[in-house]
Enzyme design. Structure first.
Site, PDB file in Angstrom:
ATOM      1  N   ASP A 252     -64.715  14.628  39.985  1.00  0.00           N
ATOM      2  CA  ASP A 252     -64.236  13.105  40.385  1.00  0.00           C
ATOM      3  C   ASP A 252     -63.104  12.609  39.808  1.00  0.00           C
ATOM      4  O   ASP A 252     -62.694  13.450  38.987  1.00  0.00           O
ATOM      5  CB  ASP A 252     -65.647  12.302  40.453  1.00  0.00           C
ATOM      6  CG  ASP A 252     -65.973  11.822  39.073  1.00  0.00           C
ATOM      7  OD1 ASP A 252     -65.360  12.066  38.147  1.00  0.00           O
ATOM      8  OD2 ASP A 252     -67.046  11.293  39.016  1.00  0.00           O
ATOM      9  N   ALA A 253     -62.955  11.165  39.819  1.00  0.00           N
ATOM     10  CA  ALA A 253     -61.849  10.810  39.375  1.00  0.00           C
ATOM     11  C   ALA A 253     -61.839  10.627  37.575  1.00  0.00           C
ATOM     12  O   ALA A 253     -60.750  10.148  37.324  1.00  0.00           O
ATOM     13  CB  ALA A 253     -61.401   9.244  40.021  1.00  0.00           C
TER      14      ALA A 253
ATOM     15  N   ARG B  45     -46.356  12.209  38.383  1.00  0.00           N
ATOM     16  CA  ARG B  45     -47.437  12.889  38.334  1.00  0.00           C
ATOM     17  C   ARG B  45     -48.323  12.967  39.650  1.00  0.00           C
ATOM     18  O   ARG B  45     -49.079  13.786  40.368  1.00  0.00           O
ATOM     19  CB  ARG B  45     -48.414  12.174  37.645  1.00  0.00           C
ATOM     20  CG  ARG B  45     -49.891  12.900  37.175  1.00  0.00           C
ATOM     21  CD  ARG B  45     -49.835  13.611  35.881  1.00  0.00           C
ATOM     22  NE  ARG B  45     -51.248  14.203  36.121  1.00  0.00           N
ATOM     23  CZ  ARG B  45     -51.667  15.177  34.900  1.00  0.00           C
ATOM     24  NH1 ARG B  45     -50.936  15.278  33.921  1.00  0.00           N
ATOM     25  NH2 ARG B  45     -52.914  15.638  35.113  1.00  0.00           N
TER      26      ARG B  45
ATOM     27  N   HIS C 168     -67.784  22.964  32.077  1.00  0.00           N
ATOM     28  CA  HIS C 168     -67.639  22.535  30.823  1.00  0.00           C
ATOM     29  C   HIS C 168     -68.360  22.970  29.711  1.00  0.00           C
ATOM     30  O   HIS C 168     -69.536  23.228  29.935  1.00  0.00           O
ATOM     31  CB  HIS C 168     -67.641  21.000  30.794  1.00  0.00           C
ATOM     32  CG  HIS C 168     -67.407  20.254  29.649  1.00  0.00           C
ATOM     33  ND1 HIS C 168     -66.146  19.958  29.509  1.00  0.00           N
ATOM     34  CD2 HIS C 168     -68.165  19.721  28.750  1.00  0.00           C
ATOM     35  CE1 HIS C 168     -66.114  19.506  28.158  1.00  0.00           C
ATOM     36  NE2 HIS C 168     -67.081  19.209  27.795  1.00  0.00           N
TER      37      HIS C 168
ATOM     38  N   ASP D 107     -64.694  14.565  33.279  1.00  0.00           N
ATOM     39  CA  ASP D 107     -65.945  15.448  33.277  1.00  0.00           C
ATOM     40  C   ASP D 107     -67.192  14.511  33.524  1.00  0.00           C
ATOM     41  O   ASP D 107     -68.323  14.287  33.007  1.00  0.00           O
ATOM     42  CB  ASP D 107     -66.144  15.901  31.722  1.00  0.00           C
ATOM     43  CG  ASP D 107     -65.051  16.958  31.412  1.00  0.00           C
ATOM     44  OD1 ASP D 107     -64.428  17.527  32.518  1.00  0.00           O
ATOM     45  OD2 ASP D 107     -64.686  16.845  30.251  1.00  0.00           O
TER      46      ASP D 107
HETATM   47  C1  GRF Z   1     -64.104  27.408  29.285  1.00  0.00           C
HETATM   48  O1  GRF Z   1     -64.964  27.250  28.076  1.00  0.00           O
HETATM   49  C2  GRF Z   1     -64.007  26.180  30.130  1.00  0.00           C
HETATM   50  O2  GRF Z   1     -65.075  25.428  30.271  1.00  0.00           O
HETATM   51  C3  GRF Z   1     -63.083  25.500  29.318  1.00  0.00           C
HETATM   52  O3  GRF Z   1     -62.025  26.436  28.616  1.00  0.00           O
HETATM   53  C4  GRF Z   1     -62.762  27.937  28.611  1.00  0.00           C
HETATM   54  C5  GRF Z   1     -61.963  28.759  29.518  1.00  0.00           C
HETATM   55  O4  GRF Z   1     -62.042  30.023  29.111  1.00  0.00           O
HETATM   56  N1  GRF Z   1     -62.481  24.285  29.691  1.00  0.00           N
HETATM   57  P1  GRF Z   1     -61.036  31.120  30.004  1.00  0.00           P
HETATM   58  O5  GRF Z   1     -59.753  30.669  29.941  1.00  0.00           O
HETATM   59  O6  GRF Z   1     -62.016  31.264  31.518  1.00  0.00           O
HETATM   60  O7  GRF Z   1     -61.614  32.451  29.068  1.00  0.00           O
END
Ligand code: GRF
Length: 195
Positions: free
Chosen positions: A142-143, A66, A110, A146
């Protein structure tokens, strides 16, 4: 200042499309200089190709190193000399190489009001908890998962009868606007951003 953006995607890429549309109509103080993905054959990459934006695919193969994957990802991103790296529906966690190289310049969006409901299932977890208001958050990576510094948030009401899909879709409408606005604020220095 117009910022150089590398956008990372894993799926349909509607957030990416919002950035490309904003750029095309002069509403983005930035230029998407490359789009990276962790898998091939996704609509996010097709959107980039249609817009004439260079793409790269860097899959992580389960069970492989990774740290080496992350180091390679950092090198690929650096090729495009970005000011900001935008995780837009990118479903991989970056590691120490990316954080050391681009720390503070990696941003994510998010579909929940952090610190509530972090992780892969923000809309599902908000519904399950029965909250009446959730929303969208743009933050620096960050690490943690979210856990970075919150740059911008917008609330979205949970409506009676909402499913995970209907709620997530309404949040995504807000996320698209919030992401463009946050990038513009960072580009103008209005939000404390890249150092
Ligand atoms: C968004 O809600 C983002 O925050 C989440 O996945 C979705 C992405 O949608 N992690 P898209 O692929 O840009 O349509």
């Amino acid at each position: 200042m117009s910022v150089r953006l590398v956008v990372l995607v894993s799926g349909t890429g509607t957030l990416l499309q919002a950035l490309l549309d904003a750029q095309a109509s002069g509403r983005l103080d930035g230029e998407v200089v490359a789009v990276g993905a962790d898998r091939d054959g996704i609509e996010g990459l097709a959107r980039a190709e249609r817009a004439g934006v260079p793409t790269f695919v860097h899959p992580y193969v389960r069970g492989t190193d990774r740290d080496a994957w992350d180091e390679e990802l950092a090198s690929l991103i650096a090729t495009y000399s970005p000011d900001l790296i935008v995780s837009a529906g990118y479903m991989k966690l970056v590691g120490r190489h990316c954080l050391e190289r681009f720390g503070g310049r990696l941003i994510n969006t998010h579909p929940a009001l952090l610190p509530s409901f972090p992780g892969m299932h923000g809309p599902r977890d908000a519904l399950a908890h029965g909250v009446k208001v959730t929303g969208a958050t743009v933050f620096t990576i960050d690490a943690g998962v979210d856990t970075g510094r919150i740059l911008a948030q917008e609330a979205v009401r949970v409506e009676p009868g909402d499913t995970v899909e209907t709620l997530h879709e309404r949040i995504k409408v807000v996320e698209r606007i919030l992401l463009v606005d946050t990038i513009n604020n960072l580009a103008r220095g209005a939000t404390e951003g890249p150092t």
